[in-house]
Design a protein around this motif. Structure first.
Motif, PDB file in Angstrom:
ATOM      1  N   GLU A   1      39.187  30.162  40.422  1.00 38.17           N
ATOM      2  CA  GLU A   1      40.989  30.455  40.900  1.00 38.17           C
ATOM      3  C   GLU A   1      41.778  30.644  40.167  1.00 38.17           C
ATOM      4  OE1 GLU A   1      44.202  27.835  43.995  1.00 38.17           O
ATOM      5  OE2 GLU A   1      42.234  27.353  44.383  1.00 38.17           O
ATOM      6  N   THR A   2      41.844  29.709  38.634  1.00 26.53           N
ATOM      7  CA  THR A   2      42.803  29.904  37.994  1.00 26.53           C
ATOM      8  C   THR A   2      42.771  31.035  37.175  1.00 26.53           C
ATOM      9  OG1 THR A   2      42.890  27.521  37.807  1.00 26.53           O
ATOM     10  CG2 THR A   2      43.411  29.092  35.755  1.00 26.53           C
ATOM     11  N   VAL A   3      41.399  31.774  36.516  1.00 29.41           N
ATOM     12  CA  VAL A   3      41.247  33.310  36.080  1.00 29.41           C
ATOM     13  C   VAL A   3      41.133  34.490  36.832  1.00 29.41           C
ATOM     14  CG1 VAL A   3      38.937  34.247  35.356  1.00 29.41           C
ATOM     15  CG2 VAL A   3      39.417  31.599  34.893  1.00 29.41           C
ATOM     16  N   ALA A   4      41.015  33.694  38.107  1.00 27.23           N
ATOM     17  CA  ALA A   4      41.028  35.407  39.056  1.00 27.23           C
ATOM     18  C   ALA A   4      42.759  35.166  39.410  1.00 27.23           C
ATOM     19  CB  ALA A   4      41.457  34.527  40.684  1.00 27.23           C
ATOM     20  N   ALA A   5      43.858  34.478  39.540  1.00 26.47           N
ATOM     21  CA  ALA A   5      45.494  34.190  39.663  1.00 26.47           C
ATOM     22  C   ALA A   5      45.806  35.102  37.796  1.00 26.47           C
ATOM     23  CB  ALA A   5      45.959  33.222  39.403  1.00 26.47           C
ATOM     24  N   HIS A   6      45.164  34.814  36.594  1.00 25.54           N
ATOM     25  CA  HIS A   6      44.923  35.419  35.156  1.00 25.54           C
ATOM     26  C   HIS A   6      44.942  36.376  35.635  1.00 25.54           C
ATOM     27  CE1 HIS A   6      45.069  36.136  30.934  1.00 25.54           C
ATOM     28  NE2 HIS A   6      43.705  36.359  31.282  1.00 25.54           N
ATOM     29  N   VAL A   7      43.859  37.400  35.730  1.00 26.91           N
ATOM     30  CA  VAL A   7      43.580  38.853  35.505  1.00 26.91           C
ATOM     31  C   VAL A   7      44.417  39.297  37.122  1.00 26.91           C
ATOM     32  CG1 VAL A   7      40.571  37.899  35.045  1.00 26.91           C
ATOM     33  CG2 VAL A   7      41.110  38.356  37.766  1.00 26.91           C
ATOM     34  N   VAL A   8      45.205  38.881  37.727  1.00 25.73           N
ATOM     35  CA  VAL A   8      45.805  39.828  38.509  1.00 25.73           C
ATOM     36  C   VAL A   8      46.736  39.839  38.365  1.00 25.73           C
ATOM     37  CG1 VAL A   8      47.059  39.717  40.750  1.00 25.73           C
ATOM     38  CG2 VAL A   8      44.397  39.310  40.972  1.00 25.73           C
ATOM     39  N   ALA A   9      47.374  38.503  36.837  1.00 24.40           N
ATOM     40  CA  ALA A   9      48.950  38.367  36.564  1.00 24.40           C
ATOM     41  C   ALA A   9      48.907  39.385  35.368  1.00 24.40           C
ATOM     42  CB  ALA A   9      49.204  37.072  36.525  1.00 24.40           C
ATOM     43  N   HIS A  10      47.343  39.811  34.862  1.00 20.34           N
ATOM     44  CA  HIS A  10      47.080  40.923  33.645  1.00 20.34           C
ATOM     45  C   HIS A  10      47.064  41.372  33.650  1.00 20.34           C
ATOM     46  CE1 HIS A  10      48.295  36.336  31.809  1.00 20.34           C
ATOM     47  NE2 HIS A  10      49.038  36.759  30.980  1.00 20.34           N
ATOM     48  N   ASP A  11      47.249  42.343  35.227  1.00 18.01           N
ATOM     49  CA  ASP A  11      46.219  43.500  35.163  1.00 18.01           C
ATOM     50  C   ASP A  11      45.505  43.689  34.938  1.00 18.01           C
ATOM     51  OD1 ASP A  11      46.521  46.103  36.695  1.00 18.01           O
ATOM     52  OD2 ASP A  11      47.661  46.614  35.270  1.00 18.01           O
ATOM     53  N   ILE A  12      43.608  42.885  35.195  1.00 18.79           N
ATOM     54  CA  ILE A  12      42.778  42.812  34.222  1.00 18.79           C
ATOM     55  C   ILE A  12      42.073  43.421  35.465  1.00 18.79           C
ATOM     56  CG2 ILE A  12      41.104  42.226  32.948  1.00 18.79           C
ATOM     57  CD1 ILE A  12      42.839  39.962  31.988  1.00 18.79           C
ATOM     58  N   PRO A  13      41.312  44.394  35.190  1.00 19.95           N
ATOM     59  CA  PRO A  13      40.146  45.403  36.220  1.00 19.95           C
ATOM     60  C   PRO A  13      39.315  43.544  36.701  1.00 19.95           C
ATOM     61  CG  PRO A  13      40.822  46.763  35.028  1.00 19.95           C
ATOM     62  CD  PRO A  13      41.664  45.596  34.083  1.00 19.95           C
ATOM     63  N   SER A  14      38.905  43.319  37.408  1.00 19.73           N
ATOM     64  CA  SER A  14      37.623  42.901  37.743  1.00 19.73           C
ATOM     65  C   SER A  14      36.974  42.740  39.039  1.00 19.73           C
ATOM     66  CB  SER A  14      38.019  41.386  37.994  1.00 19.73           C
ATOM     67  OG  SER A  14      37.205  40.372  36.937  1.00 19.73           O
TER      68      SER A  14
END
Length: 413
Positions: free
Chosen positions: A196-209
């Protein structure tokens, strides 16, 4: 401390402000498997490891999965780490994501950890004396995180799952309830938080995943489910778009331990959408969370490997405009393929297990058993036996004591 599959390890301490500092350390498969390499192409094709009763078909060769990438105790291993500061209410107030090297202190089994924290086994607590304080702290944090997830409405289906005991010839000797003890739940809770934490991180930093997506159930299916539970005296307490995970969570709590628990829970599962992978973060209804992805098992799931690679590219500033365009083309296909291969693996595992169960019951024809009705169709009843957890069909043509007709709306013969 490593958990039993050896692709993840946990660290935990208490900070001076009383918060928990939880580290979830995951084997760094992406360091060894270059994108586009022969190893990577084969892993992409498989997309997942498949677990049959007598053997596993791994996504990666054993030299990686049980060798270089296995977080064995007392050796240095490369990891990607998600370190989280968790407050007493279970909220992550700060986090860091790093490349790292770990040196695991102990390989623990779920059975031993459960005996230490739940049963307070004196012999094991003495044997692992230097680690007991850590295990007790983990148990404490588990309670905090579980309470937080419950407050927001996360749905926990706690139906009994089965495992088979095989003979040396691969035949089933027994079918027993698989044990999911406190130690299993504890590790699971930490993995959920890291994902959950990593998912929120990639969304906040606009990292594709590749996100793990579980959409809200279809309204027509919810309506049919509500009609089914009504004669039992239950309701969801809401309808249409007002339905939230919490409404299903409360119902699960109400039916727990009742005779109708299994058929209601089984139909509730069928009412839910199937989880899948998607390049967009569309939320996870079952976990009642806005953002979720798979980060914690890159040895056995390809989407986790994708998440690791793109996290690293984001950390090192390699997500150029050209790379983003490339990913915009590639990720939708990777999501579709991973979702399809996951379903295929699930079907294969289920089919082989069913076949083995049929072989197991072959010598028991004519015996009498008690069971639960788990489903109804125009052609008969689906029944799960209490003793062996085997499910089968009682065809309506064999029910000669009366005349039966199928009432679809009530799920009734």
């Amino acid at each position: 401390m490593c958990s039993s599959d050896l692709d993840d390890a946990i660290t935990l301490e208490v900070l001076p402000n009383g918060h928990y500092w939880l580290g979830v350390h995951i084997a760094d498969v992406s360091h060894y498997v270059d994108e586009g390499s022969a190893l990577d192409r084969e892993a992409y094709e498989r997309s997942t490891s498949v677990y049959f009763p007598e053997r596993a078909v791994h996504m990666f060769p054993s030299e990686l999965s049980t060798g270089l990438c296995s977080l064995n105790p007392h050796v240095d291993r490369l990891v990607q780490s998600c370190l989280m500061e968790v407050d007493p209410r279970g909220a992550v107030v700060r986090y860091e994501i790093h490349d790292g090297v770990i040196h695991s202190r102990a390989r623990m089994t779920y059975t031993d950890v459960n005996a230490i924290v739940a049963d307070r086994d004196p012999a094991l607590r003495e044997r692992y004396g230097t680690l007991v304080q850590l295990f007790d702290l983990m148990h404490e944090l588990f309670g905090v995180l579980q309470a937080r997830r419950h407050r927001r409405g996360s749905i926990d289906f706690d139906l009994p799952e089965t495992e088979v005991v095989l003979s040396e010839y691969g035949e089933i000797e027994a079918i027993v309830a698989s044990e999911r003890n406190v130690a299993h739940r504890l590790i699971e809770e930490f993995m959920l938080l890291a994902n959950e934490t990593v998912a929120a991180h990639v969304v906040a930093h606009d990292i594709p995943s590749l996100h793990r997506v579980h959409e809200a159930p279809d309204l027509k299916k919810v309506e049919e489910f509500a009609e089914f539970i009504e004669p039992f005296g239950y309701g969801l307490g809401a309808s249409g778009h007002a339905i939230t995970p919490k409404h299903f969570q409360r119902l699960i709590e109400r039916i727990q331990g009742t005779p109708e628990e299994r058929p209601i829970a089984a139909l509730m599962l069928r009412t839910m959408q199937k989880a899948r992978y998607d390049p967009a973060s569309l939320g996870h209804f079952g976990l009642a969370t806005e953002h979720y992805l798979h980060f914690t098992s890159p040895i056995r799931r390809y989407p986790d490997l994708v998440a690791h690679r793109l996290l690293r590219e984001g950390r090192h500033g390699r997500l150029t405009a050209a790379r983003r365009d490339e990913l915009a083309d590639e990720l939708p296909d990777a999501a579709r393929h991973s979702s399809e291969m996951e379903r295929r693996a699930d079907d294969a595992e289920r089919e082989l297990l069913q076949w083995k169960k049929v072989r197991f019951m072959e010598s028991r024809i004519g015996d009498e058993y008690e069971g639960y009705v788990t489903g109804v169709a125009p052609f008969g009843l689906f029944v799960q036996l209490l003793e062996h957890f085997v499910e089968g069909l009682v065809p309506v043509s064999t029910m000669a004591d009366d005349y039966y007709r199928f009432l679809e709306q009530q799920h009734m013969l």
